[in-house]
Design a protein around this motif. Structure first.
Motif, PDB file in Angstrom:
ATOM      1  N   GLN A   1       0.825  -1.201   0.000  1.00  0.00           N
ATOM      2  CA  GLN A   1       0.000   0.000   0.000  1.00  0.00           C
ATOM      3  C   GLN A   1       0.868   1.265   0.000  1.00  0.00           C
ATOM      4  O   GLN A   1       1.741   1.443   0.837  1.00  0.00           O
ATOM      5  CB  GLN A   1      -0.908   0.004   1.239  1.00  0.00           C
ATOM      6  N   ILE A   2       0.625   2.119  -0.962  1.00  0.00           N
ATOM      7  CA  ILE A   2       1.258   3.423  -1.138  1.00  0.00           C
ATOM      8  C   ILE A   2       2.744   3.287  -1.472  1.00  0.00           C
ATOM      9  O   ILE A   2       3.636   3.546  -0.643  1.00  0.00           O
ATOM     10  CB  ILE A   2       1.071   4.346   0.098  1.00  0.00           C
ATOM     11  N   PRO A   3       3.052   2.895  -2.718  1.00  0.00           N
ATOM     12  CA  PRO A   3       4.445   2.831  -3.170  1.00  0.00           C
ATOM     13  C   PRO A   3       4.989   4.234  -3.438  1.00  0.00           C
ATOM     14  O   PRO A   3       5.055   4.681  -4.572  1.00  0.00           O
ATOM     15  CB  PRO A   3       4.366   1.995  -4.444  1.00  0.00           C
ATOM     16  N   ARG A   4       5.384   4.900  -2.375  1.00  0.00           N
ATOM     17  CA  ARG A   4       5.799   6.304  -2.457  1.00  0.00           C
ATOM     18  C   ARG A   4       7.150   6.451  -3.174  1.00  0.00           C
ATOM     19  O   ARG A   4       7.387   7.395  -3.898  1.00  0.00           O
ATOM     20  CB  ARG A   4       5.863   6.865  -1.033  1.00  0.00           C
ATOM     21  N   ASP A   5       8.063   5.512  -2.927  1.00  0.00           N
ATOM     22  CA  ASP A   5       9.378   5.590  -3.562  1.00  0.00           C
ATOM     23  C   ASP A   5       9.847   4.190  -3.922  1.00  0.00           C
ATOM     24  O   ASP A   5       9.415   3.196  -3.326  1.00  0.00           O
ATOM     25  CB  ASP A   5      10.393   6.257  -2.630  1.00  0.00           C
ATOM     26  N   PHE A   6      10.733   4.121  -4.905  1.00  0.00           N
ATOM     27  CA  PHE A   6      11.382   2.866  -5.272  1.00  0.00           C
ATOM     28  C   PHE A   6      12.713   3.198  -5.906  1.00  0.00           C
ATOM     29  O   PHE A   6      13.003   4.354  -6.230  1.00  0.00           O
ATOM     30  CB  PHE A   6      10.504   2.041  -6.221  1.00  0.00           C
ATOM     31  N   ILE A   7      13.544   2.179  -6.093  1.00  0.00           N
ATOM     32  CA  ILE A   7      14.872   2.398  -6.669  1.00  0.00           C
ATOM     33  C   ILE A   7      15.291   1.156  -7.436  1.00  0.00           C
ATOM     34  O   ILE A   7      14.886   0.031  -7.081  1.00  0.00           O
ATOM     35  CB  ILE A   7      15.889   2.742  -5.554  1.00  0.00           C
ATOM     36  N   LEU A   8      16.037   1.351  -8.498  1.00  0.00           N
ATOM     37  CA  LEU A   8      16.725   0.243  -9.158  1.00  0.00           C
ATOM     38  C   LEU A   8      17.970  -0.075  -8.347  1.00  0.00           C
ATOM     39  O   LEU A   8      18.686   0.835  -7.901  1.00  0.00           O
ATOM     40  CB  LEU A   8      17.118   0.631 -10.579  1.00  0.00           C
ATOM     41  N   ASP A   9      18.237  -1.361  -8.123  1.00  0.00           N
ATOM     42  CA  ASP A   9      19.421  -1.691  -7.353  1.00  0.00           C
ATOM     43  C   ASP A   9      20.671  -1.353  -8.166  1.00  0.00           C
ATOM     44  O   ASP A   9      20.587  -0.944  -9.333  1.00  0.00           O
ATOM     45  CB  ASP A   9      19.396  -3.164  -6.917  1.00  0.00           C
ATOM     46  N   MET A  10      21.846  -1.519  -7.577  1.00  0.00           N
ATOM     47  CA  MET A  10      23.081  -1.067  -8.214  1.00  0.00           C
ATOM     48  C   MET A  10      23.443  -1.854  -9.468  1.00  0.00           C
ATOM     49  O   MET A  10      24.237  -1.390 -10.286  1.00  0.00           O
ATOM     50  CB  MET A  10      24.224  -1.133  -7.196  1.00  0.00           C
TER      51      MET A  10
END
Length: 343
Positions: free
Chosen positions: A289-298
């Motif tokens: 619930q609520i995917p506010r932020d995400f990142i691609l790993d290195m």
């Protein structure tokens, strides 16, 4: 090789501040997080290029500002400075290397607050850039600066104002202070929230929070922007009750990803090699619930999605040929997390 990340978030329920956490790309799993520092509402963090300086948003005595930390040789983050220059905490922060200036976007105040860390590690509030205006959406009654970050050579600062539908380009002088260079007015009701830069082409991709779009923008030699394409991230019947959040691009510039809150999905796009335009390849549930932020790993082989309300990080593996994502696990506890940054 084990990867390190910093987690920032709200502190309204279970979270106590900023945390560090390790990710193992061989297994696609996280270890347990470790508290770096107790802070009030550290909803965004930024790190220096060499990853030994960390800046976090903080609220203290009803003031908003920044706390800075330096990484010691034994791997511990030690506070070196703090400064509070506004009545309301910011929502995004970025760091400029040469001038050691920190740019804080203040959503409620409609400002960019500039801090500078001097040679004695004293943190000073040195400039306030005030935005004014409004637009057509109910959430656009005033300026809401949501993002400020730099181009690759850190000579220009691009500022997303969700409240006015304007992306501003600022020139940065030698000491890190700002002067307005140009502005681009987007479609009324877009609500530009964040943007990313193409790694090889003069292109910028911005996500609209209010109309759930991604806008492809060309960067002129003077840094000004012009629109090339606008795509809708989610089905039209879901837009009114949803909100665009984060946007990321792969290191090879071949794929772009966005997150949408309330509809709770990631959208994957392929990027045309000729002109940088987008074609949707996937829309996938974030399993939270609520995917506010995400990142691609290195390695760009995983996508790591923090969830504000369900308190877990979802791990997706990524097909580097097609850009498509596949759910791996949703087992890592990270309460109220709204920022995940590579350390």
């Amino acid at each position: 090789m084990i990867q390190n990340y910093i987690l920032g978030g709200y502190t309204k329920r279970k979270n106590k501040g900023i945390h560090s956490i390790e990710f193992n790309p061989e297994t696609g799993t996280f270890g347990s997080s470790s508290l770096i520092s107790e802070l009030d509402g550290p909803t965004f963090v930024a790190l220096s290029e060499d990853k030994d300086l960390l800046c976090a948003i903080h609220k203290q005595d009803n003031k908003g500002g920044i706390v800075a930390y330096r990484l010691s040789q034994d791997g511990q983050w030690n506070e070196i400075a703090r400064s509070f220059g506004s009545d309301i905490p910011g929502c995004h922060v970025s760091f400029r290397e040469t001038s050691r200036t920190i740019y804080v976007s203040n959503y409620h105040g409609g400002t960019v607050d500039v801090y500078q860390l001097d040679d004695n590690d004293t943190l000073n509030h040195v400039q306030v850039v005030q935005h004014e205006g409004s637009s057509v959406h109910k959430n656009q009654q005033s300026s809401h600066v949501h993002f400020a970050d730099m181009n690759a050579d850190q000579t220009l600062l691009y500022v997303c104002d969700l409240g006015t539908d304007i992306i501003s380009t600022y020139s940065i002088d030698d000491v890190g202070q700002l002067s307005l260079a140009s502005e681009l007015k987007l479609t009324p009701g877009t609500g530009p929230r964040h943007l990313v830069f193409h790694p090889a082409k003069p292109l910028v991709y911005a996500i609209g929070e209010l109309n759930s779009t991604t806008i492809v923008l060309e960067v002129a030699k003077d840094g000004s922007l012009s629109e090339i394409q606008t795509v809708t991230n989610i089905p039209n019947d879901q837009i009114e009750e949803s909100a665009g959040a984060a946007i990321r691009i792969t290191k090879d510039g071949k794929f772009l990803y966005t997150s949408t809150r309330f509809h709770n999905v990631l959208t994957a796009y392929s990027i045309a090699s000729e002109d940088g335009t987008l074609e949707k390849v996937q829309e996938i549930d974030t399993v939270g619930q609520i995917p506010r932020d995400f990142i691609l790993d290195m390695t760009d082989q995983f996508v790591l999605v923090a969830h504000q309300d369900s308190d877990y990080i979802t791990v997706f593996s990524r097909n580097t040929e097609t850009g498509e994502l596949k759910f791996v696990n949703n087992e890592t506890f990270a309460p109220e997390c709204v920022c995940i940054a590579s350390a």
